[in-house]
Design a protein around this motif. Structure first.
Motif, PDB file in Angstrom:
ATOM      1  N   LEU A 218       0.824  -1.212   0.000  1.00 57.13           N
ATOM      2  CA  LEU A 218       0.000   0.000   0.000  1.00 57.13           C
ATOM      3  C   LEU A 218       0.860   1.264   0.000  1.00 57.13           C
ATOM      4  CD1 LEU A 218      -2.803  -1.054   2.538  1.00 57.13           C
ATOM      5  CD2 LEU A 218      -3.011  -0.797   0.057  1.00 57.13           C
ATOM      6  N   VAL A 219       1.982   1.231   0.762  1.00 55.84           N
ATOM      7  CA  VAL A 219       2.870   2.385   0.794  1.00 55.84           C
ATOM      8  C   VAL A 219       3.463   2.650  -0.585  1.00 55.84           C
ATOM      9  CG1 VAL A 219       5.078   3.232   1.673  1.00 55.84           C
ATOM     10  CG2 VAL A 219       3.426   2.213   3.232  1.00 55.84           C
ATOM     11  N   CYS A 220       3.853   1.613  -1.291  1.00 58.22           N
ATOM     12  CA  CYS A 220       4.397   1.771  -2.641  1.00 58.22           C
ATOM     13  C   CYS A 220       3.382   2.378  -3.590  1.00 58.22           C
ATOM     14  CB  CYS A 220       4.870   0.419  -3.171  1.00 58.22           C
ATOM     15  SG  CYS A 220       6.326  -0.218  -2.319  1.00 58.22           S
ATOM     16  N   ILE A 221       2.116   1.890  -3.482  1.00 60.61           N
ATOM     17  CA  ILE A 221       1.061   2.425  -4.353  1.00 60.61           C
ATOM     18  C   ILE A 221       0.829   3.908  -4.076  1.00 60.61           C
ATOM     19  CG2 ILE A 221      -1.407   2.308  -4.864  1.00 60.61           C
ATOM     20  CD1 ILE A 221      -1.246  -0.702  -4.481  1.00 60.61           C
ATOM     21  N   ILE A 222       0.781   4.255  -2.780  1.00 57.28           N
ATOM     22  CA  ILE A 222       0.562   5.661  -2.403  1.00 57.28           C
ATOM     23  C   ILE A 222       1.708   6.545  -2.887  1.00 57.28           C
ATOM     24  CG2 ILE A 222       0.384   7.240  -0.429  1.00 57.28           C
ATOM     25  CD1 ILE A 222      -1.078   4.965   1.057  1.00 57.28           C
ATOM     26  N   TRP A 223       2.943   6.053  -2.763  1.00 56.15           N
ATOM     27  CA  TRP A 223       4.122   6.827  -3.185  1.00 56.15           C
ATOM     28  C   TRP A 223       4.095   7.085  -4.692  1.00 56.15           C
ATOM     29  CZ3 TRP A 223       8.315   5.566  -6.359  1.00 56.15           C
ATOM     30  CH2 TRP A 223       9.376   6.484  -6.331  1.00 56.15           C
ATOM     31  N   VAL A 224       3.747   6.049  -5.468  1.00 56.14           N
ATOM     32  CA  VAL A 224       3.668   6.210  -6.925  1.00 56.14           C
ATOM     33  C   VAL A 224       2.569   7.192  -7.288  1.00 56.14           C
ATOM     34  CG1 VAL A 224       3.124   5.024  -9.077  1.00 56.14           C
ATOM     35  CG2 VAL A 224       4.626   3.930  -7.398  1.00 56.14           C
ATOM     36  N   PHE A 225       1.440   7.107  -6.605  1.00 57.13           N
ATOM     37  CA  PHE A 225       0.309   7.997  -6.883  1.00 57.13           C
ATOM     38  C   PHE A 225       0.667   9.457  -6.583  1.00 57.13           C
ATOM     39  CE2 PHE A 225      -4.025   9.089  -7.550  1.00 57.13           C
ATOM     40  CZ  PHE A 225      -4.352  10.048  -6.613  1.00 57.13           C
ATOM     41  N   VAL A 226       1.295   9.682  -5.420  1.00 58.35           N
ATOM     42  CA  VAL A 226       1.661  11.052  -5.046  1.00 58.35           C
ATOM     43  C   VAL A 226       2.670  11.637  -6.024  1.00 58.35           C
ATOM     44  CG1 VAL A 226       2.848  12.434  -3.288  1.00 58.35           C
ATOM     45  CG2 VAL A 226       1.136  10.740  -2.607  1.00 58.35           C
ATOM     46  N   LYS A 227       3.680  10.852  -6.414  1.00 58.85           N
ATOM     47  CA  LYS A 227       4.697  11.326  -7.345  1.00 58.85           C
ATOM     48  C   LYS A 227       4.089  11.682  -8.694  1.00 58.85           C
ATOM     49  CE  LYS A 227       9.215  10.178  -9.238  1.00 58.85           C
ATOM     50  NZ  LYS A 227      10.283   9.161  -9.314  1.00 58.85           N
ATOM     51  N   TYR A 228       3.165  10.854  -9.174  1.00 62.56           N
ATOM     52  CA  TYR A 228       2.513  11.104 -10.455  1.00 62.56           C
ATOM     53  C   TYR A 228       1.674  12.376 -10.403  1.00 62.56           C
ATOM     54  CZ  TYR A 228      -0.605  10.506 -14.440  1.00 62.56           C
ATOM     55  OH  TYR A 228      -1.304  10.702 -15.587  1.00 62.56           O
ATOM     56  N   CYS A 229       0.936  12.582  -9.298  1.00 64.21           N
ATOM     57  CA  CYS A 229       0.086  13.764  -9.161  1.00 64.21           C
ATOM     58  C   CYS A 229       0.923  15.041  -9.121  1.00 64.21           C
ATOM     59  CB  CYS A 229      -0.767  13.657  -7.892  1.00 64.21           C
ATOM     60  SG  CYS A 229      -2.082  12.425  -8.029  1.00 64.21           S
TER      61      CYS A 229
END
Length: 332
Positions: free
Chosen positions: A18-29
């Protein structure tokens, strides 16, 4: 392995996922926001590009002079040429001084940026001076060339007779005399502000209350500054005040020394009378004074200089304010 350990390992794996998914999402945004934020600026810049420029580069070459009048008692002169463009006198160049000659060979070129719309209304001025270290430089003569009369399809190279100098655009701001001394072994630069004369009147009574600022700039950034005392109601102040700065030999190669004369006012903002600068980017008399200081270590070298307008000096230097990071002393 106990069941609780299996559950714990499984929970940690899910949490990391979940942390990896959140990190990728934040970076993309964040990246998308930056792109959206920068996009209008790029559009504005692209709309401003028309495929042409409004400024031109003008190169003025000073080749040589002949049969100059003798200005010194020995029957010779120490000529140099000052080059600028009117009416927008934003930049002034000077050739080297050639000692004891009436037929100097310069072979120097200077480049100006000039707006195409102002080209036909501008005039190149070439003034020939006789150099004197301890008194005002005498004008030998001048040449004025109207740019609107030039055929730009050919390079112009011809002899012209010098004429009497025009005083129409000359603004007398005054002169200042100071000495420079640099000692490499102790890394000390000493500036002695000696005196000034014929300063421009800034007060209603026809006088001024002058003082002098001495400023060092390193790598185009304002660095150190000191100032003299104020002299009341005079246009010919005598200071004889000395200032010493610690400047390493490596720093002296990248240094600019700015000398500015100001009119002090008790109730309103102080006005700048005039400025000059010496150092690695200086030209003409200022460059010669700086070079004489460096080539004569531990020896004071004094010289008079004409003051220029603050706008002219500031436009050449383009100094930036140095950034100071505040430090708070805390005990941890």
């Amino acid at each position: 392995m106990p069941r609780w350990a299996i559950y714990t390992i499984f929970a940690v794996i899910i949490l990391l996922f979940l942390v990896c998914i959140i990190w990728v999402f934040v970076k993309y945004c964040c990246k998308s926001k930056k792109k959206r934020k920068n996009k209008p600026d790029h559009q504005i810049n692209l709309q401003g590009v028309t495929g042409s420029t409004t400024t031109s580069l003008l190169t003025v070459g000073i080749k040589q002079a002949a049969a100059l009048p003798a200005m010194d008692l020995g029957g010779t002169s120490d000529p140099y040429v000052k080059v600028y463009i009117t009416p927008n006198k934003s930049k002034t160049f000077e050739t080297k001084v050639y000692r004891k000659t009436l037929n100097p060979v310069f072979n120097e070129h200077f480049t100006f940026e000039i707006d195409k719309a102002e080209l036909n209304e501008s005039t190149v001025v070439m003034k020939v001076f006789d150099f004197d270290r301890f008194s005002k430089h005498d004008v030998i003569g001048e040449l004025r060339l109207q740019l609107g009369t030039i055929d730009w399809n050919h390079v112009i190279e011809e002899w012209k007779n010098l004429s009497e100098p025009s005083k129409s655009e000359d603004i007398i701001l005054g002169e200042i005399c100071f000495s420079l001394r640099y000692v490499p072994t102790t890394s000390k630069l000493t500036v002695v502000i000696l005196e000034a004369k014929n300063l421009k009147s800034m007060d209603l009574g026809g006088s001024s209350d002058p003082y002098v600022k001495v400023q060092l700039a390193l790598d185009k950034k304002k660095w150190k500054r000191k100032k003299t005392s104020v002299k009341k109601c005079t246009q010919n102040p005598y200071f004889n005040e000395s200032f010493t700065f610690v400047v390493s030999f490596e720093q002296i190669q990248r240094l600019q020394l700015v000398i500015s004369v100001w009119d002090h006012d008790k109730f309103t903002r102080n006005d700048a009378i005039g400025k000059i600068f010496l150092g690695c980017d200086a030209t003409g008399n200022q460059q010669r004074h700086w070079a004489d200081m460096l080539s004569n270590p531990r020896k004071p070298v004094a010289q008079w200089h004409n003051l220029f307008s603050s706008e002219q000096v500031d436009s050449i230097l383009e100094l930036k304010h140095s950034v100071r990071i505040p430090f708070i002393n805390k005990n941890f």
